[in-house]
Write a protein that holds these residues in place. Structure first.
Motif, PDB file in Angstrom:
ATOM      1  N   SER A 147     -40.672  40.265 -43.162  1.00 57.66           N
ATOM      2  CA  SER A 147     -39.759  40.491 -44.286  1.00 57.66           C
ATOM      3  C   SER A 147     -38.479  41.216 -43.886  1.00 57.66           C
ATOM      4  O   SER A 147     -37.605  41.433 -44.722  1.00 57.66           O
ATOM      5  N   VAL A 148     -38.338  41.579 -42.616  1.00 59.84           N
ATOM      6  CA  VAL A 148     -37.150  42.332 -42.185  1.00 59.84           C
ATOM      7  C   VAL A 148     -35.883  41.527 -42.403  1.00 59.84           C
ATOM      8  O   VAL A 148     -34.881  42.062 -42.892  1.00 59.84           O
ATOM      9  N   GLY A 149     -35.891  40.248 -42.077  1.00 56.55           N
ATOM     10  CA  GLY A 149     -34.699  39.418 -42.255  1.00 56.55           C
ATOM     11  C   GLY A 149     -34.257  39.356 -43.704  1.00 56.55           C
ATOM     12  O   GLY A 149     -33.070  39.483 -44.010  1.00 56.55           O
ATOM     13  N   THR A 150     -35.200  39.187 -44.610  1.00 57.04           N
ATOM     14  CA  THR A 150     -34.889  39.126 -46.039  1.00 57.04           C
ATOM     15  C   THR A 150     -34.342  40.461 -46.523  1.00 57.04           C
ATOM     16  O   THR A 150     -33.341  40.515 -47.255  1.00 57.04           O
ATOM     17  N   LEU A 151     -35.008  41.543 -46.123  1.00 57.98           N
ATOM     18  CA  LEU A 151     -34.560  42.874 -46.541  1.00 57.98           C
ATOM     19  C   LEU A 151     -33.178  43.197 -45.981  1.00 57.98           C
ATOM     20  O   LEU A 151     -32.351  43.809 -46.660  1.00 57.98           O
ATOM     21  N   LEU A 152     -32.914  42.776 -44.757  1.00 59.25           N
ATOM     22  CA  LEU A 152     -31.608  42.999 -44.150  1.00 59.25           C
ATOM     23  C   LEU A 152     -30.523  42.207 -44.875  1.00 59.25           C
ATOM     24  O   LEU A 152     -29.433  42.730 -45.139  1.00 59.25           O
ATOM     25  N   ALA A 153     -30.811  40.970 -45.235  1.00 54.66           N
ATOM     26  CA  ALA A 153     -29.846  40.149 -45.975  1.00 54.66           C
ATOM     27  C   ALA A 153     -29.549  40.768 -47.335  1.00 54.66           C
ATOM     28  O   ALA A 153     -28.400  40.814 -47.781  1.00 54.66           O
ATOM     29  N   ARG A 154     -30.583  41.281 -47.996  1.00 55.90           N
ATOM     30  CA  ARG A 154     -30.381  41.954 -49.292  1.00 55.90           C
ATOM     31  C   ARG A 154     -29.558  43.223 -49.121  1.00 55.90           C
ATOM     32  O   ARG A 154     -28.706  43.537 -49.957  1.00 55.90           O
ATOM     33  N   ALA A 155     -29.802  43.958 -48.043  1.00 58.08           N
ATOM     34  CA  ALA A 155     -29.032  45.182 -47.796  1.00 58.08           C
ATOM     35  C   ALA A 155     -27.557  44.851 -47.547  1.00 58.08           C
ATOM     36  O   ALA A 155     -26.663  45.533 -48.050  1.00 58.08           O
ATOM     37  N   GLN A 156     -27.297  43.785 -46.799  1.00 59.79           N
ATOM     38  CA  GLN A 156     -25.914  43.376 -46.548  1.00 59.79           C
ATOM     39  C   GLN A 156     -25.231  42.941 -47.840  1.00 59.79           C
ATOM     40  O   GLN A 156     -24.066  43.277 -48.091  1.00 59.79           O
ATOM     41  N   GLN A 157     -25.973  42.230 -48.678  1.00 58.98           N
ATOM     42  CA  GLN A 157     -25.411  41.793 -49.958  1.00 58.98           C
ATOM     43  C   GLN A 157     -25.143  43.003 -50.862  1.00 58.98           C
ATOM     44  O   GLN A 157     -24.108  43.058 -51.533  1.00 58.98           O
ATOM     45  N   ALA A 158     -26.050  43.974 -50.883  1.00 56.93           N
ATOM     46  CA  ALA A 158     -25.851  45.180 -51.691  1.00 56.93           C
ATOM     47  C   ALA A 158     -24.640  45.963 -51.186  1.00 56.93           C
ATOM     48  O   ALA A 158     -23.851  46.486 -51.983  1.00 56.93           O
ATOM     49  N   PHE A 159     -24.474  46.040 -49.854  1.00 62.71           N
ATOM     50  CA  PHE A 159     -23.317  46.728 -49.282  1.00 62.71           C
ATOM     51  C   PHE A 159     -22.029  46.036 -49.713  1.00 62.71           C
ATOM     52  O   PHE A 159     -21.081  46.686 -50.155  1.00 62.71           O
ATOM     53  N   ARG A 160     -21.995  44.705 -49.585  1.00 60.68           N
ATOM     54  CA  ARG A 160     -20.815  43.936 -49.955  1.00 60.68           C
ATOM     55  C   ARG A 160     -20.478  44.151 -51.434  1.00 60.68           C
ATOM     56  O   ARG A 160     -19.326  44.374 -51.809  1.00 60.68           O
ATOM     57  N   LYS A 161     -21.500  44.113 -52.298  1.00 62.58           N
ATOM     58  CA  LYS A 161     -21.307  44.275 -53.745  1.00 62.58           C
ATOM     59  C   LYS A 161     -20.768  45.666 -54.057  1.00 62.58           C
ATOM     60  O   LYS A 161     -19.825  45.814 -54.850  1.00 62.58           O
ATOM     61  N   GLU A 162     -21.341  46.701 -53.444  1.00 63.36           N
ATOM     62  CA  GLU A 162     -20.890  48.077 -53.676  1.00 63.36           C
ATOM     63  C   GLU A 162     -19.462  48.278 -53.168  1.00 63.36           C
ATOM     64  O   GLU A 162     -18.647  48.925 -53.819  1.00 63.36           O
ATOM     65  N   TYR A 163     -19.159  47.701 -52.019  1.00 65.63           N
ATOM     66  CA  TYR A 163     -17.818  47.822 -51.449  1.00 65.63           C
ATOM     67  C   TYR A 163     -16.782  47.201 -52.385  1.00 65.63           C
ATOM     68  O   TYR A 163     -15.747  47.788 -52.676  1.00 65.63           O
ATOM     69  N   ILE A 164     -17.091  45.991 -52.881  1.00 61.57           N
ATOM     70  CA  ILE A 164     -16.151  45.303 -53.773  1.00 61.57           C
ATOM     71  C   ILE A 164     -16.000  46.057 -55.084  1.00 61.57           C
ATOM     72  O   ILE A 164     -14.890  46.164 -55.626  1.00 61.57           O
ATOM     73  N   SER A 165     -17.087  46.619 -55.587  1.00 59.48           N
ATOM     74  CA  SER A 165     -16.975  47.358 -56.860  1.00 59.48           C
ATOM     75  C   SER A 165     -16.135  48.618 -56.687  1.00 59.48           C
ATOM     76  O   SER A 165     -15.451  49.033 -57.614  1.00 59.48           O
ATOM     77  N   ARG A 166     -16.147  49.227 -55.532  1.00 59.01           N
ATOM     78  CA  ARG A 166     -15.368  50.451 -55.297  1.00 59.01           C
ATOM     79  C   ARG A 166     -13.933  50.177 -54.877  1.00 59.01           C
ATOM     80  O   ARG A 166     -13.009  50.863 -55.302  1.00 59.01           O
ATOM     81  N   TYR A 167     -13.755  49.197 -53.989  1.00 57.10           N
ATOM     82  CA  TYR A 167     -12.444  49.023 -53.342  1.00 57.10           C
ATOM     83  C   TYR A 167     -11.809  47.663 -53.582  1.00 57.10           C
ATOM     84  O   TYR A 167     -10.728  47.390 -53.073  1.00 57.10           O
ATOM     85  N   GLY A 168     -12.445  46.816 -54.324  1.00 53.80           N
ATOM     86  CA  GLY A 168     -11.893  45.485 -54.569  1.00 53.80           C
ATOM     87  C   GLY A 168     -12.208  44.541 -53.417  1.00 53.80           C
ATOM     88  O   GLY A 168     -12.918  44.894 -52.476  1.00 53.80           O
ATOM     89  N   GLN A 169     -11.682  43.342 -53.500  1.00 50.20           N
ATOM     90  CA  GLN A 169     -11.946  42.319 -52.484  1.00 50.20           C
ATOM     91  C   GLN A 169     -11.413  42.771 -51.136  1.00 50.20           C
ATOM     92  O   GLN A 169     -10.306  43.299 -51.041  1.00 50.20           O
ATOM     93  N   ALA A 170     -12.180  42.533 -50.077  1.00 56.04           N
ATOM     94  CA  ALA A 170     -11.799  42.980 -48.734  1.00 56.04           C
ATOM     95  C   ALA A 170     -10.671  42.204 -48.163  1.00 56.04           C
ATOM     96  O   ALA A 170     -10.338  41.159 -48.349  1.00 56.04           O
TER      97      ALA A 170
END
Length: 189
Positions: free
Chosen positions: A166-189
């Motif tokens: 399950s590491v690959g799935t959890l890592l993909a979810r973590a990357q998606q959560a990071f991307r979502k949080e980044y966009i919500s704070r700072y807008g599109q990269a």
């Protein structure tokens, strides 16, 4: 005065004729062999521009070795061309080995000294990443940090007590959560 007509500024007629013949031989052989020699060298180096430079060097060496002129000229030229190409290949390999070996030593000339603006921008980027990681779930932040350090999925699973499948799935979810949080704070990269 008859003796002066045979000599032109300290060079006898025979020497001048020999110099002209040698120059003609060099030009003739150069035009006949240059492109082919460049192809031979480029096959070894995989760099056509450097191959052209080395081919010119080979002809220059040939012009300085009168024993190589005549019937054996073509063999001498190609033997020397291959040797030059192999020597260049060795130099490139050695240079890359030294560069890798000493890449950890900071050198302002080699990589360019960072300007104060570069330092400020890097610190700003680091702070941005830290803030976003701080807003993530603890396990997601750990996964992202450890993976960025180069740990394999198996190592991540053992460190964080996870199922290795399950590491690959959890890592993909973590990357998606990071991307979502980044966009919500700072807008599109």
């Amino acid at each position: 005065m008859g003796t002066r007509s045979d000599a032109v500024v300290g060079v006898t007629f025979n020497e001048a004729r020999l110099a002209n013949e040698t120059r003609f031989d060099l030009e003739t052989i150069f035009h006949a062999q240059y492109k082919r020699m460049c192809r031979v060298i480029a096959r070894v180096l995989r760099d056509p521009a450097r191959a052209e430079e080395l081919a010119v060097d080979v002809f220059l060496k040939w012009s300085r070795h009168p024993n190589a002129h005549g019937d054996q000229a073509q063999g001498w030229l190609y033997r020397t061309a291959i040797r030059e190409a192999l020597d260049e290949l060795r130099r490139q390999t050695q240079r890359s080995r030294y560069e890798r070996l000493f890449s950890f030593i900071p050198s302002g000339k080699a990589r360019g000294s960072p300007t104060p603006e570069d330092v400020r921008a890097a610190k700003e980027d680091q702070e941005t990443v830290r803030l976003v990681l701080g807003a993530l779930d603890h396990r997601q932040a750990q996964l992202l940090l450890l993976r960025s350090e180069g740990f394999s999925y198996e190592e991540l699973a053992s460190m964080l007590d996870l199922n290795p499948a399950s590491v690959g799935t959890l890592l993909a979810r973590a990357q998606q959560a990071f991307r979502k949080e980044y966009i919500s704070r700072y807008g599109q990269a």
